[in-house]
Design an enzyme around this catalytic site. Structure first.
Site, short mmCIF file in Angstrom:
data_model
loop_
_atom_site.label_atom_id
_atom_site.label_comp_id
_atom_site.label_asym_id
_atom_site.label_seq_id
_atom_site.Cartn_x
_atom_site.Cartn_y
_atom_site.Cartn_z
N ASP A 65 -2.15 47.22 56.82
CA ASP A 65 -3.12 46.13 56.99
C ASP A 65 -4.52 46.68 57.24
OD1 ASP A 65 -4.06 43.35 57.61
OD2 ASP A 65 -1.91 42.98 57.72
N HIS A 122 -7.68 40.49 60.12
CA HIS A 122 -6.41 40.20 59.44
C HIS A 122 -5.25 40.99 60.06
CE1 HIS A 122 -3.52 40.33 56.00
NE2 HIS A 122 -4.07 39.18 55.63
N SER A 145 0.09 35.86 53.98
CA SER A 145 -0.15 36.95 54.93
C SER A 145 0.34 36.59 56.32
CB SER A 145 -1.65 37.27 55.00
OG SER A 145 -2.06 38.04 53.93
#
Length: 637
Positions: free
Chosen positions: A150, A211, A415
């Site tokens: 990530d 994220h 995600s």
């Protein structure tokens, strides 16, 4: 689609790969610099050579580069791979790649590509409760290591506190690149793989984007009281496996994730001995031998590592990312918490619990059929991925908080659904340490819910019932997945005849499996013959012969168990199953049954492109459901 709440940046990821040109520094002309591109080079170790130490392998890799100074060649190398594949990433010209093709051990080289990135209430909605049930049985995921590919992580967030978390297992081999004592028993590893192309891999694994922090806390964040955004959605934020360990492999900068960096992260995760890998990244469909996620995940699966990946955020049929059968492909759904925006740009949210039609399939969640392998039904499962509250490395609402580091955000995407399933897989891994990745996936898929809270079929776009290409097995039910009764297991070598059935040649299969596979020896099977916990078959109006497949069920429930057959036959099809009763007398006993699919005359001519149904085995304690998809082979296909 993922959107940052209350910020100008909207993470709307285009489905498409972009080739990136990289420039080399050193003693080359500007014209030569402009001709460089980063390639991933796949190699086969010569049988006659033995590499006893890492430097031997590195020297062999160097031998594929142009004859020049060692320092100049070292600057060309971007990544070296030692675990998931044999090979390296380097800055090369097309002519240099062409010259490599004549060297012993060369398999293939392809240009690096860029892959896009694809909770207070989720645990309760999924039936995970503190002090009892699956959380208690699985000790909250204690002892399992989840690795994430990530954007990095915000290490000082309270979601990554190690309160109540034991020491990592002795097998752990990873490292923490943060300074000081930032890592702990919760965040046990953090490495950065971004910047190697520019010769500057000195950055930290810190998450400048958000994220990776969000996905990490969704998978395994510890309990944080009073979590909210804009003062609403207030509650206790916690991940799926709150006592599991986390390892971050930073392979993305912003929304850009280079394939060479992803492969390097996967290579490290396998070496570090993680148990679960969570990948909230993905691009459009590619053959598996050209897809670094599929290649790296195959090596992980061979080591017993469970891999989950996002299905993609394109929202249409035939738009899937991450289609390989050796990992779990996750679509996105809603929970029963409705967040209604009360002030659109800087938004505030009001939370209402109790949407009777939840879970719904998210409009953005990518659907099948798979392009890379239509004989495998994808996605495998859906899980919470809409308006998910989880950790964020900075404040998005500028609120005054009791703990200024307890910052959260609400975003959506596959995600977000992917780390939910990664955390659930960690719980199952704790509860069933002897289960293979395929067994865990089977348990998740065959016990999934296909009805919503109102007891009606899960809906998708236009409030119509969602098809199997949207939900796969259905919506994850962690408690039932912990006790599935039967599983459909797959060994690594079982994929060899499947890959042969895709008409891959020996080189293509070698890139994926990292070993020599001769189809003449292992045999060839149709895709749908793989012992998968679903069926995806193709039939048409000219289909005159029956289609025959088998499945082998393993008993992981009570030793003495009897299962009877229940069928929902797809539109314009007939199905015959033999035997129609499965009688087990011991744990881990396997029984093979045969399934015949018969297309009715004129099947597919009525304009309906797909049919769906299920094959269900039921006992007095368990329901084991394998969904069925039929793709009618009509001229418009």
């Amino acid at each position: 689609m993922e959107k940052e709440n209350g910020a100008a940046l909207h993470l709307i990821y285009l489905v498409g790969f972009t080739l990136i040109m990289f420039f080399s520094s050193g003693v080359v002309s500007q014209e030569e610099q402009n001709s460089f591109q980063t390639y991933i080079v796949f190699l086969e170790k010569p049988v006659s050579s033995k590499f006893t130490v890492e430097s031997d392998l590195d020297s062999w890799y160097q031998s594929f580069l142009p004859e020049t100074t060692a320092n100049a060649n070292q600057q060309r190398i971007v990544h070296v791979y030692r675990n998931v594949v044999t090979g390296f990433a380097a800055k090369l010209t097309k002519e240099e790649v062409k010259a490599m093709e004549n060297k012993e051990g060369f398999l293939k080289a392809h240009p690096e590509i860029t892959v896009p990135l694809l909770t207070t209430h989720s645990p309760d909605f999924l039936g995970l409760h503190q002090g009892y049930g699956l959380w208690k049985q699985a000790n909250y995921g204690e002892g399992v290591i989840i690795g994430l590919m990530d954007t990095g992580i915000g290490p000082d967030h309270p979601s990554f506190s190690d309160e109540g978390v034991p020491l990592p297992p002795a097998k752990w081999k990873g490292k923490c690149e943060f300074n000081g004592t930032v890592c702990n028993n919760k965040l046990i590893g953090a490495q950065n793989f971004v910047g190697a192309e520019e010769g500057n891999i000195t950055g930290t694994p810190f998450d400048e984007h958000g994220h990776g922090t969000h996905t990490s806390s969704t998978a395994a964040g510890n309990f944080v009281q009073g979590a909210s955004v804009f003062g609403d959605a207030n509650g206790t934020a916690v991940g799926m496996a709150p006592y599991a360990h986390l390892a971050m492999y930073k392979v993305c900068y912003g929304i850009s994730c280079r394939s060479g960096d992803i492969l390097a992260g996967l290579d490290a995760a396998v070496e570090d001995s993680v148990d679960v890998i969570s990948i909230s990244l993905g691009g459009p469909s590619l053959p598996f031998y050209d897809n670094v996620i599929a290649i790296g995940a195959f090596a992980a699966m061979k080591k017993g590592i469970f891999v989950s990946c996002g299905a993609g955020n394109s929202g249409t049929h035939k738009s899937l990312a991450n289609e390989a059968p050796w990992f779990l492909t996750v679509g996105a759904s809603t929970t029963d918490r409705i967040l209604k925006s009360q002030n659109e740009k800087l938004s505030s949210y009001g939370a209402v619990i109790g949407d009777a039609l939840a879970p719904r399939v998210a409009s953005f969640s990518s659907r099948g059929p798979s392009r890379a392998s239509p004989g495998i039904l994808k996605p495998d499962i859906i899980g919470p991925g809409v308006k998910i509250l989880a950790a964020w490395p900075k404040s998005v609402d500028n609120a005054t908080l009791p703990n200024p580091k307890a910052t959260f955000n609400i975003i959506s995407g596959t995600s977000m659904s992917t780390p939910h399933l990664s955390g659930i897989a960690a719980l199952l891994k704790t509860s069933h340490p002897d289960w293979s990745p395929a067994a865990i996936k089977s348990a998740i898929m065959t016990t999934a819910n296909v009805l919503n809270l109102a007891g009606t079929p899960i809906i998708g776009q236009g409030l119509k019932p969602a098809d199997v290409f949207a939900i796969g097995g259905g919506h994850v039910n962690p408690t039932k997945a912990n006790d599935p009764g039967l599983v459909f297991d797959i060994k690594p070598e079982d994929y060899f005849p499947y890959l042969c059935g895709l008409n891959y040649n020996e080189t293509m299969i070698k890139i994926i499996t990292q070993q020599i596979v001769k189809c003449s020896e292992v045999g060839v099977i149709q895709e749908a013959q793989l012992n998968y916990p679903s069926f995806s078959i193709k039939a048409g109006p000219n289909q005159t012969e029956s289609l025959y497949y088998t499945r082998t069920a393993k008993n992981v429930g009570p030793a003495t168990s009897t299962y009877n057959l229940d069928l929902l036959v797809p539109h314009q099809m007939g199905i015959s199953v033999n035997p129609q009763v499965l009688t087990f007398t011991e744990v881990n006993q396997e029984i093979t049954y045969h399934v015949e699919f018969i297309a009715k005359e004129g099947a597919g001519k009525d304009g309906v492109p797909y049919g769906q149904g299920y094959l269900r085995w039921f006992s007095d304690k368990h329901n084991v459901t394998t969904p069925i998809a039929v793709i009618f082979d009509t001229p418009q296909d």
